[in-house]
Motif scaffolding. Structure first.
Motif, PDB file in Angstrom:
ATOM      1  N   ASP A 173       4.270  17.823  -6.573  1.00 56.39           N
ATOM      2  CA  ASP A 173       5.237  16.801  -7.041  1.00 56.39           C
ATOM      3  C   ASP A 173       4.823  15.432  -6.396  1.00 56.39           C
ATOM      4  O   ASP A 173       5.532  14.270  -6.527  1.00 56.39           O
ATOM      5  CB  ASP A 173       6.629  17.118  -6.136  1.00 56.39           C
ATOM      6  CG  ASP A 173       7.351  18.323  -6.700  1.00 56.39           C
ATOM      7  OD1 ASP A 173       7.213  18.505  -7.946  1.00 56.39           O
ATOM      8  OD2 ASP A 173       7.673  18.947  -5.908  1.00 56.39           O
ATOM      9  N   ILE A 174       3.518  15.501  -5.779  1.00 59.16           N
ATOM     10  CA  ILE A 174       3.136  14.008  -5.350  1.00 59.16           C
ATOM     11  C   ILE A 174       2.672  12.921  -6.594  1.00 59.16           C
ATOM     12  O   ILE A 174       3.080  11.900  -6.206  1.00 59.16           O
ATOM     13  CB  ILE A 174       1.642  14.449  -4.333  1.00 59.16           C
ATOM     14  CG1 ILE A 174       2.015  15.004  -3.195  1.00 59.16           C
ATOM     15  CG2 ILE A 174       1.016  13.090  -4.104  1.00 59.16           C
ATOM     16  CD1 ILE A 174       0.778  15.293  -2.347  1.00 59.16           C
ATOM     17  N   ALA A 175       2.230  13.375  -7.565  1.00 62.08           N
ATOM     18  CA  ALA A 175       1.775  12.374  -8.495  1.00 62.08           C
ATOM     19  C   ALA A 175       3.190  11.802  -8.968  1.00 62.08           C
ATOM     20  O   ALA A 175       3.413  10.477  -9.463  1.00 62.08           O
ATOM     21  CB  ALA A 175       1.134  13.142  -9.803  1.00 62.08           C
TER      22      ALA A 175
ATOM     23  N   LYS B   1       0.725  -1.169   0.142  1.00 61.58           N
ATOM     24  CA  LYS B   1       0.034  -0.117  -0.056  1.00 61.58           C
ATOM     25  C   LYS B   1       0.812   1.353  -0.121  1.00 61.58           C
ATOM     26  O   LYS B   1       1.826   1.207   0.526  1.00 61.58           O
ATOM     27  CB  LYS B   1      -0.875  -0.060   1.218  1.00 61.58           C
ATOM     28  CG  LYS B   1      -1.937  -1.218   1.142  1.00 61.58           C
ATOM     29  CD  LYS B   1      -1.618  -2.160   2.141  1.00 61.58           C
ATOM     30  CE  LYS B   1      -2.438  -3.377   2.172  1.00 61.58           C
ATOM     31  NZ  LYS B   1      -2.087  -4.467   2.756  1.00 61.58           N
ATOM     32  N   LEU B   2       0.391   2.316  -0.869  1.00 59.45           N
ATOM     33  CA  LEU B   2       1.084   3.616  -0.903  1.00 59.45           C
ATOM     34  C   LEU B   2      -0.120   4.669  -0.358  1.00 59.45           C
ATOM     35  O   LEU B   2      -0.977   4.778  -0.937  1.00 59.45           O
ATOM     36  CB  LEU B   2       1.474   3.970  -2.110  1.00 59.45           C
ATOM     37  CG  LEU B   2       1.965   5.274  -2.212  1.00 59.45           C
ATOM     38  CD1 LEU B   2       3.435   5.241  -1.582  1.00 59.45           C
ATOM     39  CD2 LEU B   2       2.321   5.631  -3.942  1.00 59.45           C
ATOM     40  N   ALA B   3       0.045   4.906   0.906  1.00 65.64           N
ATOM     41  CA  ALA B   3      -0.721   5.846   1.598  1.00 65.64           C
ATOM     42  C   ALA B   3      -0.257   7.477   1.614  1.00 65.64           C
ATOM     43  O   ALA B   3       0.850   7.686   1.678  1.00 65.64           O
ATOM     44  CB  ALA B   3      -0.994   5.413   3.146  1.00 65.64           C
ATOM     45  N   VAL B   4      -1.505   8.202   1.156  1.00 63.24           N
ATOM     46  CA  VAL B   4      -0.994   9.537   0.781  1.00 63.24           C
ATOM     47  C   VAL B   4      -1.867  10.575   1.542  1.00 63.24           C
ATOM     48  O   VAL B   4      -3.264  10.206   1.381  1.00 63.24           O
ATOM     49  CB  VAL B   4      -1.101   9.673  -0.965  1.00 63.24           C
ATOM     50  CG1 VAL B   4      -0.970  11.305  -1.041  1.00 63.24           C
ATOM     51  CG2 VAL B   4      -0.438   8.781  -1.412  1.00 63.24           C
ATOM     52  N   ILE B   5      -1.416  11.452   2.401  1.00 67.35           N
ATOM     53  CA  ILE B   5      -2.326  12.157   3.200  1.00 67.35           C
ATOM     54  C   ILE B   5      -2.057  13.570   2.831  1.00 67.35           C
ATOM     55  O   ILE B   5      -0.811  14.387   3.116  1.00 67.35           O
ATOM     56  CB  ILE B   5      -2.048  12.074   4.620  1.00 67.35           C
ATOM     57  CG1 ILE B   5      -2.333  10.813   4.982  1.00 67.35           C
ATOM     58  CG2 ILE B   5      -2.851  12.949   5.367  1.00 67.35           C
ATOM     59  CD1 ILE B   5      -2.073  10.249   6.492  1.00 67.35           C
TER      60      ILE B   5
END
Length: 374
Positions: free
Chosen positions: A364-366, A306-310
C-alpha cells in the motif's frame, strides 16, 4: 536454553565451502550441518537436513544459484544469503535473486574463487545470523510482476514495459494537515536496506508515469549492484529509474538510486536542484550511501515539501535524518509495517520517534505516496 541454528553451505568450489565453513567454527549458536556442491545437491540436502539458513553461491554449474533459489522457495522455503561475484552477470542474477526471496547477499571480494574471502568474514557471519531471524512466510510472498521478473534477463527488451498495478492508485484526500495549501514542489525520499530490492519492486512499479515529483532512493548495496537494480526497476516500471550520476538535475517522474559507495546529496544548480555524489565523507553507521545523509541534505531545500519513506532494513539508518527533516520543513513520513518487513529495524526505529504519519504494508505504500502527491 540456547538455540542452535543450522547452516548449509552451497558452493561448487570445495575450497570455498571449506573457507566459509571455517568462518563459523567459533560462532556461537550457528552449526554448519552440511555442504552442497551445486543447486541440485542443495535441494536434496535442504529437504534432508532442514537447515535454518543457507549460503548459496550465485554462479554454479548444472543448477545455478538463481534457479536453485526459485525451487527452494517453492519446495522447501528457507532463508538464503547469496554469495556473488561483482561481474555484470553476477550482479544481475543477484538482484533478481533478491526479488525472488533471498534475504540478503554478499559480494565476493575477488571473483568466484576468492582467496581473500576473509575480508568479508564479519559481514557474512552477521548476515547469516540475521537471516535466521527472518520469517519464511514473508519470503514466500509473491513479488509484484514476478512473471515479468522471471523473464526479464532472458529476453531483449527494446522498449520500456508498462506495468499494471495490482490495485488502482486512488488520489483520494487523506489528512494532509495543510500539506498542499502553499503549492510547493514535492520530493519523495526512500530509504531501505535488507529486503529492499523486493520492496522497491513492489512500490516503484506501482508509481504512475505522471507523478509530479522526483524520487530519490538509498538502498544499502555495494558498488556494482545498484546499476543492475536500477536497470531492472526501470524495465518493470512506468517511471524512469536510473543509477544516480553526479550532476543529474532532478526531474519529476524519475527515480534516482544512489550508487554503491557514494553518499547522495542535493545542491542548488541555478533555479534547479542537482545530485552530488560523495565518496569522501565517511560511511554513516557502516553505510555509504546512507539514508541519513540524503535526508539531511534534502532538509536544506526550502522550496520542496518532502515525503520520507522508510522501508525494510536492519538498524536505524534514516531516523536521525527524519528528525532533521521534520524540524526544518513541511514533511510527511511513511514507514513500512512490521507485517511485511523482511527485517523490522529501520522502520521500527523511525516509528518510535513519533514522527511517522502513516504505517503501511509494502503493498500500500505506492498508493499512500500518490495520495500525498497532487
Amino acid at each position: 536454553m540456547t538455540v542452535i541454528k543450522k547452516l548449509l553451505i552451497v558452493d561448487d568450489s570445495a575450497f570455498m565451502r571449506k573457507l566459509i565453513g571455517d568462518f563459523f567454527v567459533d560462532v556461537p549458536n550457528i552449526e554448519v550441518i552440511g555442504t552442497a556442491r551445486n543447486g541440485q545437491d542443495a535441494l536434496e540436502k535442504i529437504k534432508a537436513l532442514k537447515p535454518d539458513v543457507v549460503t548459496l553461491d550465485v554462479e554454479m554449474p548444472q543448477l545455478n544459484g538463481l534457479e536453485a533459489l526459485k525451487l527452494i522457495m517453492v519446495d522447501c522455503p528457507t532463508p538464503v544469503v547469496m554469495l556473488s561475484s561483482t561481474t555484470k552477470a553476477g550482479a544481475e542474477i543477484t538482484v533478481e535473486a533478491m526479488a525472488n526471496g533471498a534475504v540478503d547477499f554478499i559480494a565476493k571480494p575477488s571473483g568466484t574463487i576468492s582467496l581473500d574471502l576473509h575480508k568479508i568474514k564479519d559481514e557474512l557471519v552477521h548476515k547469516v545470523i540475521q537471516a535466521t531471524n527472518v520469517s519464511v512466510t514473508k519470503l514466500r510472498k509473491p513479488a509484484t510482476l514476478s512473471k515479468a521478473a522471471n523473464t526479464f534477463f532472458n529476453k531483449d527488451i527494446s522498449t520500456k514495459e508498462i506495468t499494471t498495478p495490482s490495485k488502482p492508485l486512488e488520489r483520494s484526500v487523506i489528512n494532509t494537515n495543510n500539506w498542499n495549501l502553499h503549492g510547493k514542489k514535492k520530493l519523495v525520499l526512500i530509504g531501505t536496506s535488507t529486503g529492499g530490492p523486493r520492496a522497491l519492486q513492489e512500490v516503484i512499479t506501482k508509481i504512475p508515469q505522471n507523478i509530479m515529483a522526483p524520487i530519490l532512493i538509498v538502498q544499502h548495496m555495494p558498488a556494482g549492484f545498484t546499476k543492475s537494480l536500477a536497470t531492472r526497476l526501470d524495465n518493470l516500471s512506468e517511471i524512469t529509474v536510473k543509477e544516480a550520476e553526479n550532476g543529474d538535475i532532478l526531474q519529476s517522474g524519475v527515480a534516482y538510486i544512489a550508487p554503491g559507495g557514494y553518499h547522495m546529496k542535493l545542491q542548488k544548480v541555478g533555479m534547479s536542484v542537482g545530485i552530488k555524489l560523495d565518496n569522501i565523507e565517511a560511511p554513516r553507521g557502516g553505510h555509504r550511501p546512507a539514508v541519513d545523509v540524503m535526508y539531511e541534505s534534502a532538509s536544506k531545500l526550502e522550496e520542496y515539501d518532502k515525503l520520507a519513506v522508510i522501508m525494510t532494513g536492519m538498524g536505524s539508518d534514516g531516523t536521525k535524518g527524519l528528525k532533521i527533516l521534520k524540524t526544518t520543513g513541511n514533511v510527511k513520513a511513511i514507514s513500512e509495517s512490521a507485517n511485511t518487513c523482511v527485517v523490522y529495524g529501520m522502520p521500527k526505529a523511525a516509528f518510535e520517534t513519533g514522527l511517522v504519519d502513516n504505517v503501511e504494508d509494502v503493498d500500500d505504500i505506492a498508493q499512500t505516496i500518490m495520495k500525498y502527491i497532487p
